[in-house]
Structure formats: C-alpha cells, structure tokens
Design a protein around this motif. Sequence first.
Motif, mmCIF file in Angstrom:
data_model
loop_
_atom_site.group_PDB
_atom_site.id
_atom_site.type_symbol
_atom_site.label_atom_id
_atom_site.label_comp_id
_atom_site.label_asym_id
_atom_site.label_seq_id
_atom_site.Cartn_x
_atom_site.Cartn_y
_atom_site.Cartn_z
ATOM 1 N N ASP A 1 0.799 -1.217 0.000
ATOM 2 C CA ASP A 1 0.000 0.000 0.000
ATOM 3 C C ASP A 1 0.838 1.276 0.000
ATOM 4 O OD1 ASP A 1 -2.276 -1.545 -0.004
ATOM 5 O OD2 ASP A 1 -2.597 -1.415 2.168
ATOM 6 N N ALA A 2 1.816 1.373 0.906
ATOM 7 C CA ALA A 2 2.572 2.619 1.031
ATOM 8 C C ALA A 2 3.388 2.943 -0.223
ATOM 9 C CB ALA A 2 3.469 2.575 2.268
ATOM 10 N N PRO A 3 4.164 1.990 -0.778
ATOM 11 C CA PRO A 3 4.892 2.307 -2.017
ATOM 12 C C PRO A 3 3.971 2.644 -3.184
ATOM 13 C CG PRO A 3 5.848 0.378 -0.956
ATOM 14 C CD PRO A 3 4.556 0.674 -0.248
ATOM 15 N N GLN B 1 1.010 4.068 -2.986
ATOM 16 C CA GLN B 1 0.489 5.423 -2.777
ATOM 17 C C GLN B 1 1.552 6.461 -3.073
ATOM 18 O OE1 GLN B 1 -2.827 6.092 -2.064
ATOM 19 N NE2 GLN B 1 -2.101 8.103 -2.741
ATOM 20 N N GLU C 1 13.223 2.727 10.244
ATOM 21 C CA GLU C 1 12.250 3.245 9.275
ATOM 22 C C GLU C 1 12.366 2.509 7.947
ATOM 23 O OE1 GLU C 1 9.088 5.885 8.368
ATOM 24 O OE2 GLU C 1 10.102 5.485 10.270
ATOM 25 N N LYS D 1 10.454 -0.728 7.571
ATOM 26 C CA LYS D 1 8.992 -0.637 7.458
ATOM 27 C C LYS D 1 8.555 -0.796 6.009
ATOM 28 C CE LYS D 1 8.407 2.473 11.441
ATOM 29 N NZ LYS D 1 7.957 3.829 11.879
ATOM 30 N N GLU E 1 8.227 1.447 3.453
ATOM 31 C CA GLU E 1 7.227 2.403 3.001
ATOM 32 C C GLU E 1 7.639 3.164 1.745
ATOM 33 O OE1 GLU E 1 6.247 4.802 6.370
ATOM 34 O OE2 GLU E 1 5.103 3.189 7.335
#
Length: 379
Positions: free
Chosen positions: A227-229, A231, A362, A365, A367
């Motif tokens: 989801d994060a990449p 978005q 971080e 994670k 992201e």
Amino acid sequence: MATTDQPSLPESMKAQFLDAFNTPYALRSVPIPTLSSSHDILIKVDAASYCHTDAVLAAGQMQPNPPSLPHIGCHEFAGTIVALSDGASSSFKIGDRVGVPGRSSHPCGTCFECAAGPTPDDPDADPPGYSVHCTDCLNNGISGPGGFREYAVVDSRQIAIAPDSLAAVDTAVLMCAGVTIFNALKRCALKPGQRVGIIGCGGGLGHLGLQFATKMGLRVVGVDNADAPLQLARDLATPARIVDARVEDANTVAIQLGKEDGKQDRGDMGLDSVIILPESQKGFDYGVGLLRNHGRCVVVSFPEKGFHVSARDIVFRDISIVGSLVGSNKTMRETLQFAAEHNVKAVMKTFPLSRLNDLVTEYHKGEGGKLVVDMALPD
C-alpha cells in the motif's frame, strides 16, 4: 600533499560504525582521515543516503566478499571539498559541492575494464584509465569506508560537481539510486513513445525511475505490491500507469496495453522493456509477463539465490535478459544534469547522523522513497 589554502579543520569527527553484522551502528569520535593518494580529495560530508545494499551489507549477506569490521557504510553521499591532493583533477577546487558514488575509488587503471574506454557496445564508458567496473578498486561504503561520517576521503576521478539547483540531500540519492535506475533505463534501449515497466516502482530506485522515464518521453507502467509504495508512486502525479500486482495480473495488463496500442496478436501486446528492482521471483515473473515478444528485461536486483528464468520465454518469445549495475561517471554526470533540468527529486525522510539507527528502523517498514542522513540537522 594537500594544497595550502584549505580551511582549518577540527582534530576529530563523528562517524557511525558497524562493529558486527546484525547489530546497531555505533557512533563515536575518530580522527579525520588524511589524504594518501595523489588523486585524493577530502570532503565535509553534507548528506549520506541509505541504500538497500547498506541493509544487505549490515546483515552480513554481502557475499562472497563481506567488508572487514568495524565498517563505515554509505555508498551514495554528497559533500563540500575542503582539501585536495596536488594531483587531484584541476576540475575541482576547495568549496565545490560534489556528489560521491561508491564505485570506483583508487582504480588500478590497467585492467581490461580500465583500459577499454568507450566501445560501440558501451558508448557511455569512461575514457581509458578509469572504470566503475575496475576489477581491483575500492568501493566507498562497501569494501572501503563510506559516507556515514562527517568527513571522507574520496577519489577525484569518481566524483561530480553538484548542480546549483540540487541540495546535498537531493544529490546524495542520485549517486547510487539515481544513476543506477537512469543507467537501467538507458540499457532498455528505447525511443520516446515506447513502453517501459518498472517493477518495484514505489521504492528508492523505482520512484526516481518513474520520474526519469516519463521525462524521457517513455510510456511508463509502474508495478508494486504494498500500500505505502503504491500510494507514494501515485502521489508523484506522473502520467505513469500504476499497477497493484495483488489485484491485476500481468497477462491482463499486457492485453489492455496492447488494445490501447491497436494490437491484434497477444505476442505483440505489452511492454517493450521492463526493469526488475525487487529481489522477488514473483516480481521477476510479473515483469517478464508484461513484455511483448522480443522485449528486453533489465535486471538490477541480485537476490542471494538468484532468479529462475523460463527457457520458453527466452526461446519461444525471444525475451532478452541483461543486467545493469551502476552507470559510468559520464552517465552519473548526465543523471545529475537531467535531474536538475527536469526537477527529478526523491521523496525522502531525513535524519541527523546520530539517529542512523532510527533511519534503519524506518527502512525496514518498507514504506518506499529514500531515507537520508542530513548533516545539517541537529542531534
């Protein structure tokens, strides 16, 4: 060996050390490094970017030649020149802002790689006497010390002047992530209007690749599966089509692209080239599945167990597979100028040097984007 007009320097500096694999970095004070070669330059590090290879190295997976410990990581950084050896290139002067890649520091100058120079197959190679593929060179941040420190000695033959419009943090991320994806796009050998896919489009290399590719006039498909990449890739607002691999299968996407192009035969539908960034067999298979017949697959990632390649794709579909490591210094300078001209910049989070371990947390994670040590930030 150094010039006499250098600014006064402190006696010591802070550096982050990897003392053992799979352990946190340790911050301590050490003497500032000294110039030891006629090509050496001392820079004050302004920004140091974290790369996937830093994570691979810290986990002890940099085989077959892991670095000796303790080790200072980071092979993509930027800084300001504070001292030069007498034999350093006249292209540089004290006060210049420069970008520093990992490869290659202190090349031998005589191996077949260094002696080759540009060829019809590799017109972007550096002139004879230097090569990023030197068989006997140091690699800043991998086989030698890197940029997670306040001062660093670098080879004047491996660096490039940073354009005025690029801040140190923007320059640092281009020294590996930027030049690597830029070179991979060049290895796709495409013309404006052709289609390229970037598998892992929301990561550090991938989201830069989306920007470079669209600015090159290519029609771009970006693929990711988190989801994060995804978005992050969509938020770039490029004309690239962003695909969630969890939802759309490669065959369906290829057929849709073919219909958009007015193609009738399945073998003629899909991408002209694809770049594989994740260390994932599923990602590799997805990328190859997007290719039209006679397409090219450019592999950047290097998983420990490699990739399984379908002989049927190579034989019956005439899919070609090539690897791409980094670009030459000529390509690195081209990357910097292209990024400055077209406003290609990484989405990033920044940390002070003292919080490198928070940066690593971080990173895991997953992201997307880039994580960078900004030396201007307070502890």
